[in-house]
Scaffold this motif. Structure first.
Motif, PDB file in Angstrom:
ATOM      1  N   ILE A  83       0.959  -1.313   0.185  1.00  0.00           N
ATOM      2  CA  ILE A  83      -0.070  -0.065  -0.109  1.00  0.00           C
ATOM      3  C   ILE A  83       0.981   1.273   0.008  1.00  0.00           C
ATOM      4  O   ILE A  83       0.645   2.057  -0.711  1.00  0.00           O
ATOM      5  CB  ILE A  83      -0.971   0.169   1.131  1.00  0.00           C
ATOM      6  CG1 ILE A  83      -2.093  -1.165   1.064  1.00  0.00           C
ATOM      7  CG2 ILE A  83      -1.477   1.310   1.581  1.00  0.00           C
ATOM      8  CD1 ILE A  83      -2.919  -1.435   2.182  1.00  0.00           C
ATOM      9  N   THR A  84       2.046   1.318   0.653  1.00  0.00           N
ATOM     10  CA  THR A  84       2.871   2.353   0.644  1.00  0.00           C
ATOM     11  C   THR A  84       3.218   2.571  -0.510  1.00  0.00           C
ATOM     12  O   THR A  84       3.584   3.653  -0.992  1.00  0.00           O
ATOM     13  CB  THR A  84       4.023   2.227   1.804  1.00  0.00           C
ATOM     14  OG1 THR A  84       3.116   2.112   3.179  1.00  0.00           O
ATOM     15  CG2 THR A  84       4.793   3.383   1.856  1.00  0.00           C
ATOM     16  N   THR A  85       3.898   1.443  -1.192  1.00  0.00           N
ATOM     17  CA  THR A  85       4.734   1.579  -2.370  1.00  0.00           C
ATOM     18  C   THR A  85       3.597   1.971  -3.711  1.00  0.00           C
ATOM     19  O   THR A  85       3.804   3.007  -4.448  1.00  0.00           O
ATOM     20  CB  THR A  85       4.926   0.231  -2.915  1.00  0.00           C
ATOM     21  OG1 THR A  85       6.020  -0.054  -2.001  1.00  0.00           O
ATOM     22  CG2 THR A  85       5.920   0.358  -4.416  1.00  0.00           C
ATOM     23  N   VAL A  86       2.192   1.627  -3.450  1.00  0.00           N
ATOM     24  CA  VAL A  86       1.271   2.201  -4.413  1.00  0.00           C
ATOM     25  C   VAL A  86       0.919   3.494  -4.307  1.00  0.00           C
ATOM     26  O   VAL A  86       0.809   4.464  -5.308  1.00  0.00           O
ATOM     27  CB  VAL A  86      -0.051   1.236  -4.309  1.00  0.00           C
ATOM     28  CG1 VAL A  86      -1.241   1.953  -4.864  1.00  0.00           C
ATOM     29  CG2 VAL A  86       0.243   0.083  -4.836  1.00  0.00           C
ATOM     30  N   LEU A 116       1.688   6.444  -6.966  1.00  0.00           N
ATOM     31  CA  LEU A 116       0.628   7.441  -7.437  1.00  0.00           C
ATOM     32  C   LEU A 116       1.016   8.830  -7.231  1.00  0.00           C
ATOM     33  O   LEU A 116       0.775   9.665  -8.172  1.00  0.00           O
ATOM     34  CB  LEU A 116      -0.760   7.127  -6.375  1.00  0.00           C
ATOM     35  CG  LEU A 116      -1.613   6.065  -7.128  1.00  0.00           C
ATOM     36  CD1 LEU A 116      -2.800   5.641  -6.003  1.00  0.00           C
ATOM     37  CD2 LEU A 116      -1.953   6.224  -8.322  1.00  0.00           C
ATOM     38  N   TYR A 117       1.698   9.278  -6.166  1.00  0.00           N
ATOM     39  CA  TYR A 117       2.142  10.392  -6.011  1.00  0.00           C
ATOM     40  C   TYR A 117       3.247  10.995  -7.151  1.00  0.00           C
ATOM     41  O   TYR A 117       2.899  12.207  -7.656  1.00  0.00           O
ATOM     42  CB  TYR A 117       2.712  10.568  -4.387  1.00  0.00           C
ATOM     43  CG  TYR A 117       3.282  12.092  -4.461  1.00  0.00           C
ATOM     44  CD1 TYR A 117       2.478  13.038  -3.812  1.00  0.00           C
ATOM     45  CD2 TYR A 117       4.488  12.298  -4.346  1.00  0.00           C
ATOM     46  CE1 TYR A 117       2.909  14.262  -3.437  1.00  0.00           C
ATOM     47  CE2 TYR A 117       5.216  13.535  -3.905  1.00  0.00           C
ATOM     48  CZ  TYR A 117       4.335  14.482  -3.475  1.00  0.00           C
ATOM     49  OH  TYR A 117       4.534  15.765  -3.128  1.00  0.00           O
ATOM     50  N   LEU A 149      -1.477  12.843  -1.034  1.00  0.00           N
ATOM     51  CA  LEU A 149      -0.757  13.136   0.554  1.00  0.00           C
ATOM     52  C   LEU A 149      -2.138  13.142   1.493  1.00  0.00           C
ATOM     53  O   LEU A 149      -1.829  12.704   2.673  1.00  0.00           O
ATOM     54  CB  LEU A 149      -0.166  14.424   0.398  1.00  0.00           C
ATOM     55  CG  LEU A 149       1.145  14.449  -0.286  1.00  0.00           C
ATOM     56  CD1 LEU A 149       1.940  15.711  -0.151  1.00  0.00           C
ATOM     57  CD2 LEU A 149       1.916  13.226   0.031  1.00  0.00           C
ATOM     58  N   VAL A 150      -3.220  13.384   1.114  1.00  0.00           N
ATOM     59  CA  VAL A 150      -4.466  13.576   1.912  1.00  0.00           C
ATOM     60  C   VAL A 150      -4.669  12.102   2.423  1.00  0.00           C
ATOM     61  O   VAL A 150      -5.228  11.761   3.593  1.00  0.00           O
ATOM     62  CB  VAL A 150      -5.602  14.165   1.272  1.00  0.00           C
ATOM     63  CG1 VAL A 150      -6.925  13.993   2.179  1.00  0.00           C
ATOM     64  CG2 VAL A 150      -5.190  15.408   1.214  1.00  0.00           C
ATOM     65  N   ILE A 151      -4.667  11.182   1.404  1.00  0.00           N
ATOM     66  CA  ILE A 151      -4.887   9.695   1.860  1.00  0.00           C
ATOM     67  C   ILE A 151      -3.353   9.037   2.357  1.00  0.00           C
ATOM     68  O   ILE A 151      -3.685   8.477   3.297  1.00  0.00           O
ATOM     69  CB  ILE A 151      -5.054   8.924   0.604  1.00  0.00           C
ATOM     70  CG1 ILE A 151      -6.535   9.302  -0.182  1.00  0.00           C
ATOM     71  CG2 ILE A 151      -5.198   7.453   0.701  1.00  0.00           C
ATOM     72  CD1 ILE A 151      -6.619   9.079  -1.172  1.00  0.00           C
ATOM     73  N   GLU A 168       2.741  14.999  -8.229  1.00  0.00           N
ATOM     74  CA  GLU A 168       3.092  15.434  -6.795  1.00  0.00           C
ATOM     75  C   GLU A 168       1.580  16.088  -6.404  1.00  0.00           C
ATOM     76  O   GLU A 168       1.478  17.066  -5.944  1.00  0.00           O
ATOM     77  CB  GLU A 168       4.070  16.515  -6.681  1.00  0.00           C
ATOM     78  CG  GLU A 168       5.496  16.000  -7.044  1.00  0.00           C
ATOM     79  CD  GLU A 168       6.425  17.149  -7.214  1.00  0.00           C
ATOM     80  OE1 GLU A 168       6.386  18.059  -6.323  1.00  0.00           O
ATOM     81  OE2 GLU A 168       7.648  16.791  -7.768  1.00  0.00           O
ATOM     82  N   SER A 169       0.382  15.228  -6.790  1.00  0.00           N
ATOM     83  CA  SER A 169      -0.768  15.733  -6.248  1.00  0.00           C
ATOM     84  C   SER A 169      -0.992  15.777  -4.772  1.00  0.00           C
ATOM     85  O   SER A 169      -0.657  14.746  -4.104  1.00  0.00           O
ATOM     86  CB  SER A 169      -1.630  14.873  -7.042  1.00  0.00           C
ATOM     87  OG  SER A 169      -3.110  15.215  -6.470  1.00  0.00           O
TER      88      SER A 169
END
Length: 101
Positions: A24-27, A31-32, A42-44, A37-38
């Motif tokens: 999950i951390t890697t995904v 994605l970021y 980061l909110v998630i 750099e959306s």
């Protein structure tokens, strides 16, 4: 009379937690990067990271307790502790990369 516990240590939750946290951390990290750099990612990611730290700490203390009280299974428990702790440097590298972008 001392009871000898020769049963193997059958706890797979720690492995599932370590692998699941890593995936999950890697995904979230990918994605970021992909989404330029959306801040929405980061909110998630930050609440997930905080909850993952708490849950992994609870599992670490549980495994440490089992390591102390089950000397016959220390090798298996030690491997599971190392697997759980291996997420720390990976997450730290992701954090450094995100902070430098």
């Amino acid at each position: 009379m001392k009871t000898i516990n020769d049963k193997p240590f059958k706890e797979n939750q720690s492995i599932e937690l370590a692998v699941g946290s890593f995936i999950i951390t890697t995904v979230l990290f990918v994605l970021y990067i992909i989404l330029n750099e959306s801040p929405n990612v980061l909110v998630i990611a930050w609440p997930f990271a905080l909850s993952a730290i708490i849950v992994n700490l609870i599992m670490f203390f549980h495994l440490t307790d089992k390591f102390i009280h089950l000397p016959q299974q220390r090798k298996e428990i030690g491997i599971k502790i190392l697997l759980l702790l291996s997420n720390i440097p990976v997450t730290f590298v992701y954090y450094l990369i995100v902070m430098r972008l």
